[in-house]
Every structure is written in C-alpha cells, then in structure tokens.
Design a protein around this motif. Structure first.
Motif, PDB file in Angstrom:
ATOM      1  N   LYS A 204       0.827  -1.208   0.000  1.00 48.77           N
ATOM      2  CA  LYS A 204       0.000   0.000   0.000  1.00 48.77           C
ATOM      3  C   LYS A 204       0.855   1.250   0.000  1.00 48.77           C
ATOM      4  CE  LYS A 204      -2.390  -0.329   3.781  1.00 48.77           C
ATOM      5  NZ  LYS A 204      -2.264  -1.715   4.240  1.00 48.77           N
ATOM      6  N   SER A 205       1.876   1.257   0.872  1.00 51.59           N
ATOM      7  CA  SER A 205       2.677   2.468   1.029  1.00 51.59           C
ATOM      8  C   SER A 205       3.452   2.828  -0.227  1.00 51.59           C
ATOM      9  CB  SER A 205       3.666   2.329   2.180  1.00 51.59           C
ATOM     10  OG  SER A 205       3.196   1.458   3.134  1.00 51.59           O
ATOM     11  N   TYR A 206       3.730   1.854  -1.074  1.00 46.93           N
ATOM     12  CA  TYR A 206       4.467   2.158  -2.314  1.00 46.93           C
ATOM     13  C   TYR A 206       3.527   2.532  -3.454  1.00 46.93           C
ATOM     14  CZ  TYR A 206       8.481  -0.207  -0.098  1.00 46.93           C
ATOM     15  OH  TYR A 206       9.498  -0.589   0.744  1.00 46.93           O
TER      16      TYR A 206
END
Ligand code: ATP
Ligand code: MG
Length: 331
Positions: A204-206
């Motif tokens: 998600k964070s990428y």
C-alpha cells in the motif's frame, strides 16, 4: 480441534500481495478439518491511527466482507469485529496488572519511535500515545481471550506473540498455572513476496498495488503498467528476474506456468503477450471472489448476519476467559 486466531487491520483496500501472502495461506489453514479459525477485523487497534469515524466504519465492513468473500466463509471460520467482543477490552484491563512496563518498553514499534525521537533531539515519548504503547497488550488480550492454540504471523509479528506468551505465563504465576493457554506462532507456508507494478514488494505504502477486488477493467489496466525491460519477444529472458513473470506465475494454472517459463528461457514470448494473457486471466480468476464481495456489500443484512454469528462464537469463548480470570483474581 486446533483453535487458530488471526486479526487484520481495516486499513485500505486488500491487494494481490495481501491475498497471496496472508489471506490465501490463512484460507488454506482454515480449510483443514481439525481446525477452527477465528479471524477478526482489528478496529480497536485501528483507532490508534485516529481514522475518520465514518471511514473506519466503512473500511471495517469492507474488510469483513472481503475476508468472507476470500474463502473464510464456511462453518469452521468465525469472522468478527474486535470491538464487538467487549471481553477483549476487559481482559486488557485485567492483564495490565501482570504486564511489566519494561516488556512494553522493549516492543519493536515503540522502541523504533523512541529511537527516532531521540535521534531528532526530541523527548523519547514525543507523539506516542498509550494506544500505541499498549498495542502488544491489546494484541495479547485478543489472543488469550480466545484461548488460541495457534496464531499465523508474519516474521515481523513474532515479538508480539512472544509478549502474549509472556503475559499468559505471568498470569499463571500470579494466580493459577495454566489458567491462560500459551499460543504458538505458525508461520504459514511462505508464498514469497509478491512484487508490485514497479518491481518492489507490492505494498500500500508504495502505491504499486493491484487491488484484489477492483473492477476487471481496472485490474487489466494495472497489469499493462507492470514494469518490463526493453528485450524483444525473440530474446531469451530469465523468468526469475522478470517482475511480470513473478507476478503472473501466481495466477496461472501450473501447466500454463511451466510452458510460459520455457518460452521465456528460449525466447519466443513477448511481454505484450504475457501481459495480455495476464490481463485476461487475472480478473477471471478473481471474479468469483469479487462477485461474493459485491453481493455481501449490497446485502447488509447478510453481512450483518455473518458477523453476528462470528461475534456470538467469539463472545462465548472470550466471556468464559473473563469469568475465569476475574474469579482467579478475586473479582
Ligand atoms: P503497508 O504498506 O501499510 O505496510 P501492506 O500493503 O504492506 O501495507 P500489510 O497490511 O503490511 O500490507 O500486510 C498485510 C498482510 O499481507 C501481512 O501478512 C503481509 O505479510 C502480507 N503482505 C503484504 N504485502 C505482501 C506482498 N507483496 N507479498 C506477500 N505478502 C504480503
Ligand atoms: Mg506492510
């Protein structure tokens, strides 16, 4: 029966990496006939990120629907919302009395924040609230409440499980030995890390994910964006270093995967062809899950019924644990 327990935070949309690395292995475990599996949506844990209330409610329902749709919907699986089992909060309060502060001081997430604060010249506890500090205590309560034998965990969560064992022992020493079951970690057979669109771990964070339950056109569009190099169809390619191949092989039937692998090595398959195949197969493979997910979201009475059933079972077990602890402690 082996009692298996796991929780998942209602943060954002599930992606293919979550499915391959966590949900599919869990569904496989839950399918074993000698296992009873409890899966909770960790809405109490999520409060620590102070999500917008309506968004938290919405994400909690969506996560529950997604879990049910992804194979966790037979009669040996119980899906529930953590906040609907009040005994978990009671057990947190009871356990706090056998939890040494030093144990929580050593928890990785808290320690990392203190280290970052100290490095920046701030007070060590800057920005740390008690929800964050006591996170491992709440997690121990989740596990001990249900008297779970096994907890599937990623490598990054093993410390939390060790803390749960430590607290079960501490309670046993203080009141009566064996009162709380000591859980074991099970590391599900590693599916390996699924790469994202850019070749890094899908995360998600990428922002490099393919959402698991998104519309077919959106998934197909994302498949076309998977990074490839400039080698031409006729050039031999190493399948193991190709992001596209590493992602695609998880979707194919084994026979097709072998064939495509051979053609990578000898040359004779182009990235365009592989992408077209994947863009077609992926949404088809996921269609049954997506349909079940959409049907559950559209029929809130059915979703509620499934959750209430799970919550009834979880409450039964957790309430017994509270009674046992309360009585041992003199309440
Ligand atoms: P974040 O970016 O917030 O860390 P994430 O996309 O990495 O989110 P998590 O919530 O950290 O997802 O992970 C949920 C579960 O999915 C964990 O069990 C994790 O091990 C698994 N998982 C996440 N990404 C992958 C991946 N790319 N391959 C295999 N498993 C994964
Ligand atoms: Mg992660």
């Amino acid at each position: 029966m082996t009692i298996t327990l796991t929780g998942i935070q209602p943060t954002g949309e599930l992606h293919l990496g979550n499915y391959a690395g966590a949900i599919k292995p869990l569904a496989d475990l839950a399918a074993e006939p000698t296992r009873e599996t409890y899966v909770f949506v960790a809405d109490l844990h999520a409060l620590n990120g102070r999500p917008e209330p309506e968004q938290l409610r919405d994400r909690t329902r969506k996560m529950a629907a997604a879990l049910l749709a992804c194979g966790l919907d037979h009669d040996r699986v119980h899906v529930y919302r953590q906040s609907r089992v009040p005994a978990v909060a009671q057990i947190t309060a009871l356990l706090a009395n056998v939890t040494s502060k030093g144990t929580l001081n050593r928890a990785h997430a808290y320690k990392a924040l203190v280290a970052a604060n100290t490095a920046a010249g701030r007070d060590g506890d800057h920005g740390v609230n008690m929800g964050l500090f006591t996170y491992p205590l709440l997690m121990a309560a989740d596990i001990l409440a249900l008297r779970a034998h096994e907890v599937p965990v990623g490598a990054d969560q093993t410390q939390h499980l060790e803390i749960s064992v430590e607290l079960a022992r501490a309670f046993g020493r203080a009141y009566f030995p064996g009162a709380l079951r000591e859980p074991r970690a099970v590391i599900p057979r590693a599916g390996g890390v699924l790469p994202g669109l850019d070749g890094r771990k899908m995360s998600k964070s990428y922002e490099n994910t393919i959402p698991l339950l998104a519309p077919p056109e959106q998934q197909a569009g994302l498949v076309r964006r998977i990074v490839t190099d400039s080698r031409r169809p006729q050039d031999p390619k190493d399948p193991d270093t190709s992001t596209l191949h590493r992602a695609a092989r998880r979707v194919r039937r084994p026979a097709t995967a072998q064939e495509v692998r051979g053609r990578y090595r000898t040359g004779g398959i182009g990235y365009g062809e592989v992408k077209a195949l994947l863009a077609e197969q992926l949404p088809t493979t996921l269609a049954p899950m997506r349909d079940r997910y959409q049907a559950l979201l559209a029929d809130s009475a059915r979703l509620d019924a499934a959750l209430h059933a799970g919550e009834r079972r979880a409450n039964q077990r957790a309430t017994e644990t509270v009674r046992l602890m309360s009585s041992a402690m003199g309440l």
